[in-house]
Motif scaffolding. Structure first.
Motif, PDB file in Angstrom:
ATOM      1  N   ARG A 135       0.854  -1.193   0.000  1.00 23.38           N
ATOM      2  CA  ARG A 135       0.000   0.000   0.000  1.00 23.38           C
ATOM      3  C   ARG A 135       0.886   1.237   0.000  1.00 23.38           C
ATOM      4  NH1 ARG A 135      -3.257  -3.448  -0.902  1.00 23.38           N
ATOM      5  NH2 ARG A 135      -5.048  -4.073   0.368  1.00 23.38           N
ATOM      6  N   SER A 136       0.286   2.346  -0.467  1.00 20.57           N
ATOM      7  CA  SER A 136       1.036   3.608  -0.545  1.00 20.57           C
ATOM      8  C   SER A 136       0.957   4.363   0.772  1.00 20.57           C
ATOM      9  CB  SER A 136       0.421   4.500  -1.630  1.00 20.57           C
ATOM     10  OG  SER A 136       0.314   3.806  -2.840  1.00 20.57           O
ATOM     11  N   TYR A 137       2.079   4.913   1.212  1.00 22.93           N
ATOM     12  CA  TYR A 137       2.095   5.798   2.386  1.00 22.93           C
ATOM     13  C   TYR A 137       2.984   7.002   2.094  1.00 22.93           C
ATOM     14  CZ  TYR A 137      -0.379   1.999   4.490  1.00 22.93           C
ATOM     15  OH  TYR A 137      -1.342   1.031   4.721  1.00 22.93           O
ATOM     16  N   SER A 162      -2.706  -1.711   6.776  1.00 21.50           N
ATOM     17  CA  SER A 162      -2.658  -0.775   7.922  1.00 21.50           C
ATOM     18  C   SER A 162      -2.890  -1.527   9.232  1.00 21.50           C
ATOM     19  CB  SER A 162      -3.673   0.356   7.733  1.00 21.50           C
ATOM     20  OG  SER A 162      -4.994  -0.124   7.772  1.00 21.50           O
TER      21      SER A 162
HETATM   22  C1  LIG Z   1      -0.931   8.236  -2.994  1.00 21.15           C
HETATM   23  C2  LIG Z   1      -1.481   7.646  -1.694  1.00 21.15           C
HETATM   24  C3  LIG Z   1      -0.910   8.014  -0.490  1.00 21.15           C
HETATM   25  C4  LIG Z   1      -1.412   7.490   0.706  1.00 21.15           C
HETATM   26  N1  LIG Z   1      -0.843   7.894   1.876  1.00 21.15           N
HETATM   27  C5  LIG Z   1      -1.341   7.412   3.045  1.00 21.15           C
HETATM   28  C6  LIG Z   1      -0.781   7.855   4.307  1.00 21.15           C
HETATM   29  O1  LIG Z   1       0.172   8.658   4.362  1.00 21.15           O
HETATM   30  N2  LIG Z   1      -1.338   7.362   5.444  1.00 21.15           N
HETATM   31  C7  LIG Z   1      -2.399   6.476   5.440  1.00 21.15           C
HETATM   32  O2  LIG Z   1      -2.861   6.071   6.518  1.00 21.15           O
HETATM   33  N3  LIG Z   1      -2.925   6.048   4.255  1.00 21.15           N
HETATM   34  C8  LIG Z   1      -2.419   6.477   3.072  1.00 21.15           C
HETATM   35  N4  LIG Z   1      -2.956   6.026   1.889  1.00 21.15           N
HETATM   36  C9  LIG Z   1      -3.962   4.923   1.915  1.00 21.15           C
HETATM   37  C10 LIG Z   1      -3.214   3.565   1.990  1.00 21.15           C
HETATM   38  O3  LIG Z   1      -2.480   3.367   0.803  1.00 21.15           O
HETATM   39  C11 LIG Z   1      -4.135   2.343   2.136  1.00 21.15           C
HETATM   40  O4  LIG Z   1      -5.113   2.352   1.138  1.00 21.15           O
HETATM   41  C12 LIG Z   1      -4.786   2.269   3.503  1.00 21.15           C
HETATM   42  O5  LIG Z   1      -3.807   2.158   4.518  1.00 21.15           O
HETATM   43  C13 LIG Z   1      -5.729   1.048   3.582  1.00 21.15           C
HETATM   44  O6  LIG Z   1      -5.035  -0.118   3.252  1.00 21.15           O
HETATM   45  P1  LIG Z   1      -5.350  -1.481   4.018  1.00 21.15           P
HETATM   46  O7  LIG Z   1      -4.601  -2.570   3.350  1.00 21.15           O
HETATM   47  O8  LIG Z   1      -5.133  -1.310   5.477  1.00 21.15           O
HETATM   48  O9  LIG Z   1      -6.893  -1.635   3.796  1.00 21.15           O
HETATM   49  P2  LIG Z   1      -7.603  -2.664   2.745  1.00 21.15           P
HETATM   50  O10 LIG Z   1      -7.360  -4.076   3.176  1.00 21.15           O
HETATM   51  O11 LIG Z   1      -7.216  -2.248   1.369  1.00 21.15           O
HETATM   52  O12 LIG Z   1      -9.133  -2.421   2.997  1.00 21.15           O
HETATM   53  C14 LIG Z   1      -9.678  -1.214   3.315  1.00 21.15           C
HETATM   54  C15 LIG Z   1     -11.090  -1.489   3.786  1.00 21.15           C
HETATM   55  O13 LIG Z   1     -11.559  -0.333   4.451  1.00 21.15           O
HETATM   56  C16 LIG Z   1     -12.742   0.147   3.832  1.00 21.15           C
HETATM   57  N5  LIG Z   1     -12.652   1.601   3.930  1.00 21.15           N
HETATM   58  C17 LIG Z   1     -12.317   2.463   2.949  1.00 21.15           C
HETATM   59  N6  LIG Z   1     -12.284   3.741   3.427  1.00 21.15           N
HETATM   60  C18 LIG Z   1     -12.613   3.665   4.728  1.00 21.15           C
HETATM   61  C19 LIG Z   1     -12.757   4.624   5.750  1.00 21.15           C
HETATM   62  N7  LIG Z   1     -12.574   5.939   5.500  1.00 21.15           N
HETATM   63  N8  LIG Z   1     -13.096   4.201   6.988  1.00 21.15           N
HETATM   64  C20 LIG Z   1     -13.294   2.892   7.254  1.00 21.15           C
HETATM   65  N9  LIG Z   1     -13.164   1.924   6.293  1.00 21.15           N
HETATM   66  C21 LIG Z   1     -12.848   2.306   5.064  1.00 21.15           C
HETATM   67  C22 LIG Z   1     -12.696  -0.383   2.430  1.00 21.15           C
HETATM   68  O14 LIG Z   1     -13.991  -0.519   1.893  1.00 21.15           O
HETATM   69  C23 LIG Z   1     -12.034  -1.754   2.652  1.00 21.15           C
HETATM   70  O15 LIG Z   1     -12.965  -2.683   3.098  1.00 21.15           O
HETATM   71  C24 LIG Z   1      -2.487   6.550   0.682  1.00 21.15           C
HETATM   72  C25 LIG Z   1      -3.038   6.167  -0.544  1.00 21.15           C
HETATM   73  C26 LIG Z   1      -2.552   6.701  -1.708  1.00 21.15           C
HETATM   74  C27 LIG Z   1      -3.183   6.280  -3.020  1.00 21.15           C
END
Ligand SMILES: Cc1cc2nc3c(=O)[nH]c(=O)nc-3n(C[C@H](O)[C@H](O)[C@H](O)COP(=O)(O)OP(=O)(O)OC[C@H]3O[C@@H](n4cnc5c(N)ncnc54)[C@H](O)[C@@H]3O)c2cc1C
Length: 324
Positions: A135-137, A162
């Motif tokens: 994932r991107s951070y 996350s």
């Molecule tokens: C360019 C870029 C930069 C980023 N920088 C950061 C950063 O600096 N810090 C950061 O924390 N993240 C950042 N993100 C987001 C990060 O990349 C991930 O998408 C995020 O951490 C979620 O990934 P995950 O694998 O934990 O969740 P996933 O396993 O991918 O699943 C997310 C789940 O949460 C649900 N969901 C979506 N939005 C929400 C919400 N608002 N509240 C509750 N549930 C929700 C979705 O439907 C899905 O079920 C960035 C994304 C991009 C594209």
């Protein structure tokens, strides 16, 4: 005769021939569309050599600084080696050196790269839990001042990466990262221009990097940071940001809460709405928008309608995958 190297092959350029025509003529797989320097589909990056100024017309300053150019209008006067944007990013291991909660849902993660990583505060990296799960951070650290990379990771319910970062990642563990990517960063120049930074939640990460980068490079124009959350508990780094506001008279920090009665010192409402109320005219201002995708897209539209030039709007929507 000048030449262009791409994908391990070197091709001579005919007189007046563009890089795009040359590559396509040799069957190289390069995307393109308008062929007239408008659509930016044929965006490439010079990894060796400097692209001519004409081939960078209309690109953001942050892309120019990284030697990006448009292949369809590029007539180089020196040899170039070029790559597509997605081919430029590097992969390398990094070891976790600190994990500290910034509030109940956001964790500060510090990473030491095993090889030097050239980046700009505000760009992002991809962090991998497994080879195919990354994932991107965004980068909150400033390379000239912070020894390690700093991330602010917000835990999402059932978030694959996350959640793993919050619950399983440990100091001393080594992870794979890829990057840096993105063009949301401070470009030195025009030091008197007003900068407006708007972010929600962990969208503060890139803005905190951009802000400190601009201040440390001597940006003299006003810098205004609007950071929003639903409630007081969702804000973070407030003391540090207030300290910076006392130290730098040109910096103003506006913490905003939208879902509860604000405590003294906090503004009531959504960060971007408060920003647009306080700053009705965005002509000649540089804008950085990070965090919730809906906020980023609404603020981008409003800033454009309020006079901002598209090339002065830097945006990183934190797009999250929809649940499978
Ligand atoms: C360019 C870029 C930069 C980023 N920088 C950061 C950063 O600096 N810090 C950061 O924390 N993240 C950042 N993100 C987001 C990060 O990349 C991930 O998408 C995020 O951490 C979620 O990934 P995950 O694998 O934990 O969740 P996933 O396993 O991918 O699943 C997310 C789940 O949460 C649900 N969901 C979506 N939005 C929400 C919400 N608002 N509240 C509750 N549930 C929700 C979705 O439907 C899905 O079920 C960035 C994304 C991009 C594209």
């Amino acid at each position: 005769m000048t030449s262009i190297t791409y994908g391990g092959n070197t091709y001579p350029l005919d007189k007046d021939q563009s890089v795009l025509d040359c590559l396509v003529g040799h069957g190289a797989p390069v995307p393109f569309s308008c062929r007239s320097g408008v659509c930016q589909t044929c965006l490439m990056r010079a990894v060796r050599g400097v692209p001519p100024e004409d081939s960078q017309r209309g690109l953001k300053d942050s892309l120019k600084l990284q030697n990006y150019f448009l292949a369809c209008v590029c007539h180089p006067t020196n040899d170039l080696e070029a790559a597509l944007p997605q081919e430029v990013v590097r992969s390398l291991p990094a070891t976790v050196t600190a994990l500290e909660p910034l509030n109940s849902e956001i964790m500060h993660v510090s990473l030491e790269c095993h090889a030097p990583l050239e980046y700009r505060a505000g760009q992002f990296i991809n962090l991998f839990r497994e080879p195919t799960l990354g994932r991107s951070y965004s980068l909150a650290s400033v390379p000239q001042h912070d020894e390690h990379l700093h991330l602010h990771v917000r835990r999402l319910p059932q978030g694959k990466v996350s959640g793993w970062i919050h619950e399983h990642l440990r100091i001393g563990q080594t992870v794979e990262i890829r990057g840096p990517s993105g063009d949301c960063f401070y470009v030195p120049g025009r030091p008197e221009q007003e900068l407006v930074l708007i972010g929600t939640g962990s969208g503060l990460a890139p803005l905190y990097g951009i802000l400190r980068d601009a201040l440390q490079r001597g940006h003299s124009g006003p810098i205004r940071l609007f950071h929003g959350s639903r409630n007081r508990a969702g804000l973070y780094l407030t003391d540090r940001l207030r300290e910076l506001a006392r130290e730098y008279p040109n910096f103003d920090y506006v913490p905003c809460v939208s879902g509860e009665e604000p405590a003294p010192g906090l503004a009531a409402g959504r960060a971007h709405e408060i920003a647009f109320m306080e700053i009705p005219d965005f002509k000649d201002k540089r804008l950085f928008l990070c965090g919730h995708p809906e906020m980023v897209s609404a603020a981008k539209r409003r800033a454009f309608l309020a006079g901002a030039a598209m090339k002065d709007i830097y945006a990183d929507p934190f797009n999250v995958n929809a649940a499978p």
